[in-house]
Write an enzyme that holds these catalytic residues in place. Structure first.
Site, PDB file in Angstrom:
ATOM      1  N   LEU D  77       0.864  -1.180   0.000  1.00 52.27           N
ATOM      2  CA  LEU D  77       0.000   0.000   0.000  1.00 52.27           C
ATOM      3  C   LEU D  77       0.902   1.232   0.000  1.00 52.27           C
ATOM      4  O   LEU D  77       1.802   1.349   0.840  1.00 52.27           O
ATOM      5  CB  LEU D  77      -0.866   0.035   1.266  1.00 52.27           C
ATOM      6  CG  LEU D  77      -1.666  -1.230   1.592  1.00 52.27           C
ATOM      7  CD1 LEU D  77      -2.388  -1.049   2.931  1.00 52.27           C
ATOM      8  CD2 LEU D  77      -2.677  -1.525   0.490  1.00 52.27           C
ATOM      9  N   CYS D  78       0.677   2.152  -0.903  1.00 53.78           N
ATOM     10  CA  CYS D  78       1.475   3.385  -0.952  1.00 53.78           C
ATOM     11  C   CYS D  78       1.291   4.167   0.346  1.00 53.78           C
ATOM     12  O   CYS D  78       0.165   4.465   0.750  1.00 53.78           O
ATOM     13  CB  CYS D  78       1.038   4.247  -2.124  1.00 53.78           C
ATOM     14  SG  CYS D  78       1.703   5.920  -2.034  1.00 53.78           S
ATOM     15  N   VAL D  79       2.386   4.534   0.956  1.00 52.61           N
ATOM     16  CA  VAL D  79       2.318   5.199   2.268  1.00 52.61           C
ATOM     17  C   VAL D  79       1.615   6.556   2.200  1.00 52.61           C
ATOM     18  O   VAL D  79       0.781   6.877   3.060  1.00 52.61           O
ATOM     19  CB  VAL D  79       3.725   5.330   2.915  1.00 52.61           C
ATOM     20  CG1 VAL D  79       4.675   6.131   2.035  1.00 52.61           C
ATOM     21  CG2 VAL D  79       3.624   5.954   4.297  1.00 52.61           C
TER      22      VAL D  79
END
Lengths: 96, 130, 135, 130, 96, 135
Positions: D77-79
Site C-alpha cells: 500500500l502506498c504510504v
C-alpha cells in the site's frame, strides 16, 4: 430547478444530458471539473446556448480560467451564491 | 431553509467531499439549517479518524468533525456502505467481531432510512458525488 | 412525518462496473417503507441496469438484477426509461426485463411498470418531482 | 513471466479491484509470477481488515490476504495514499499518533519507489483503475 | 501493445481515444463497463472498425450480452485469455 | 537494478476534480531518482494539468501546478502534449506553463520540455516505450 454538472464535458456525457433535460426557467451551475464547459473557445460551449448558466468562481480560479475566457452571459458565483441558487430553485438535480 | 446533503465519494480522491463541505459551511453562514449530512457509497470514508494528510494539505475528516461540533450537525454514515468499506464504531465492532474502530468524532452509523427522512424533512436535498 | 413527497431516483450508471446501481437500489427498497410517491428514471448508461440475462458468476459479484422484478411488490411501479438512451445503445424494450405490478384498484390486474419516454417527456416527469436522488 | 499489478480504486465502489484479483489469480494459475501488487490512490482501501461485506457477497479484502498467503505475493500500500485515506499499520500508528490500526494481513505499507521498481523488474506492468 | 478500455463508450471518451492511438498490430481488450462498446447495434461499434478487438467474457455475461449481439470479428476471452494477451503484447496501456 | 527502461506516465485527467493528477506527479518525482528514461504524455483532460494561473485558495486545496516547472531539475524533460486535445478544449500552447530544462551537454542551454505532438506522433511515442503508467 437547479442542475449541477461537475464533470468535464470532454470526458463525460453529463453536460450533454443535463442540457437536453433543461427547461426554460431552469438554471445550470457548473462546478468542479464541470467548469471547463464554460470556456468560450472550447467545443462544448455550444451545448450551453439558450440556457441560463452559472459557474462556481472558486473552481474556475483553481483551474486558471479567467472570466474573459467564459462564454457570453455566464454568471460567476461563490459558495454563498451557490447556496442562494439552491434556495431559489425548488429542487436540485446533480448530473453525476 | 433546511438542507440535507448527500456525499457519495471519499476524501481526497474526488473533490465532492470538498465541495459538499464548502457548500455546507456557506449555507450555515447564511443562517440556513443543515438537517443532516448523509455519507453514502465511498462517502463513508469521510468518517475515519485514521487519516494523516500532508501538513500542507487540508484535513478533510477533522474539518467535518469541527463543523458538526460547532453547528451541532447530524452526520450519518450509511451502515451497509460502512460495513463494505470498513468504517467501524463501537457497536459495529462488537456486532461484527472487529478488533478496532476508526470512526471519527461527530459521525454516527445508521441506516438508509436516515437519507429518505432527510429528503422528506428538508426543503432541499443536494447530492455531491462523482 | 406527515408529508408526502414526490421522490425520484435517477439512475444513470451501468451495473457492476461501479456499485452505484446496486446501492441505489438498496435506497429504493428502504425508501419504499416511507410511503412516499416514488418513481425511478433510467437514462444514459442507467438503462443497462434493467437488461435481461445478467449472469455474474464469472466475475464473482452478486447478481442483483432479479431485485428489479420485486419492485412492483414494494409498490414501486413508476419506472421511466429514456428512449434515446436505449436507441443510442442499440437496445429495445425487448432487451429489458418485463417489470409489472398488480393494481389493487382493478382487481389486481397486472400492469407494466416501465414507461418508455422521450427526453422531453422525461424532462416533464423530473420537473414534477419534489426530491431527486442521484447516485 | 513476471507481472506487476497496480490497483487504483478501493473495494466495492469500482470493479477494478475485482478485475485485478481475477487477473492475478489467472496469471498465477498459468504459472506466471506476480512480482508485486501495488495499491495506489483509493486502492489502499483494499488493505483494511475492518470490512464486513454482506454474507452473500465476496470478501474482497480477505480474498487478497489469502492470495498473498498462498502465493507469497508482495502486496504494497502506498504510504502517502494510505495516510490520506486512513490505512494504518503499527509503524504508521506510532509515527502519526493514531490509537488504532486497520491494515489487513498480507499487506505492507511502503513508498512509491516500490511501484517504479515493479515497473523496472517486471516483464509487464498492468494498471487497474477507474 | 495491448490497450484496455474499461468504461462505457457512451459515458466517456476512452474508447475514442484508445482507437485513435492504436496502431496495426495493436490489440484492444474491452473489460468491465467497456464491453458495452462491443455491441453491434450500438452507436459506438463503429469506433472498432479496422481494429483487432477482444472482449472479456465474464464481463459480457454479467451484463447480459450474448455473443450474437457482438460486432463482427470480436474475440471473446476469459481471464486466462486476458493473461495470455498481456504476455503476447510487449506492454499494456490502460485507458482509465 | 541495472536495466534502463523507457517509462512513460500518461496523464488524461483534469486536476483538482480528482486526485489522480497530483498523485501521478508524486510518482514522477519519486521515479526520477531511479535513473530511467522517463517521459510524460498529457492528453484528453490531462492537458488541463499544465495550464497557467491556477489559484486554489478558494477551494482550500493545495495548488500543485508550480511543481511541473520543477520537473526539468529532475531531468524529466520529455513532455508530450496532444495537439488535438488542446484544440478541442480551445487551448493553445500559450495557455500552458512554459516548461524548460537546462542541457548540460550544451553549456546548460535552456530548452523547451514540452513537445506539441499530433495524435499520430503521440501514438509513435507510446509505441516506443517499455512501461506505461496510467492514473
Amino acid at each position: 430547478m437547479l442542475h449541477l454538472v461537475n464533470k468535464s464535458p470532454y470526458d463525460g456525457s453529463n453536460l450533454n444530458t443535463a442540457t437536453s433535460i433543461m427547461k426554460s426557467g431552469d438554471t445550470l451551475l457548473l462546478i468542479e471539473d464541470g467548469v471547463y464547459g464554460a470556456v468560450k473557445a472550447g467545443k462544448a460551449a455550444s451545448l450551453l446556448e439558450g440556457h441560463t448558466v452559472s459557474v462556481l468562481g472558486p473552481d474556475l480560479a483553481a483551474r486558471g480560467i479567467t472570466k474573459d475566457k467564459l462564454a457570453d452571459g455566464i454568471n460567476v458565483v461563490d459558495y454563498a451564491g451557490f447556496v442562494d441558487m439552491v434556495e431559489a430553485n425548488d429542487k436540485v438535480q446533480s448530473w453525476l | 431553509m433546511k438542507f440535507t446533503i448527500q456525499v457519495n465519494e471519499g476524501p481526497y480522491q474526488h473533490q465532492s467531499a470538498d465541495t459538499a463541505y464548502h457548500f455546507a459551511k456557506a449555507a450555515l453562514d447564511k443562517g440556513h439549517e443543515i438537517f443532516r449530512i448523509f455519507f453514502y457509497h465511498d462517502g463513508v470514508n469521510n468518517g475515519t479518524r485514521l487519516t494523516t494528510p500532508p501538513q500542507d494539505d487540508r484535513n478533510i475528516v477533522n474539518r467535518w468533525s469541527e463543523l458538526a461540533r460547532e453547528h451541532d450537525i447530524d452526520m450519518v454514515l450509511c451502515v451497509a456502505a460502512a460495513q463494505r468499506r470498513g468504517i467501524v464504531d463501537d457497536g459495529e465492532a462488537e456486532r461484527n467481531g472487529k478488533d478496532a474502530t476508526n470512526i471519527a468524532p461527530g459521525f454516527r452509523i445508521s441506516g438508509l432510512g436516515q437519507l429518505i427522512e432527510g429528503g422528506i424533512e428538508s426543503d432541499r436535498t443536494i447530492v455531491f458525488g462523482d | 412525518m406527515s408529508k408526502t413527497k414526490k421522490m425520484m431516483y435517477i439512475n444513470r450508471k451501468a451495473p457492476y462496473g461501479t456499485i452505484y446501481a446496486w446501492e441505489s437500489l438498496e435506497v429504493v427498497l428502504i425508501g419504499a417503507a416511507f410511503e412516499q410517491d416514488v418513481s425511478l428514471a433510467f437514462m444514459d448508461d442507467g438503462v443497462y441496469q434493467l437488461t435481461k440475462g445478467q449472469d455474474t458468476s464469472g466475475i464473482g459479484m452478486k447478481n442483483f438484477s432479479p431485485t428489479y422484478a420485486a419492485l412492483g411488490d414494494f409498490e414501486v411501479n413508476k419506472i421511466y426509461v429514456d428512449k434515446e438512451s436505449l436507441e443510442e445503445r442499440g437496445l429495445t424494450l425487448d432487451d429489458l426485463q418485463h417489470l409489472v405490478w398488480e393494481d389493487e384498484d382493478e382487481d389486481w390486474a397486472e400492469k407494466d411498470s416501465i414507461h418508455l419516454v422521450s427526453r422531453a417527456e422525461l424532462s416533464d416527469v423530473l420537473a414534477d418531482q419534489d426530491v431527486l436522488f442521484n447516485f
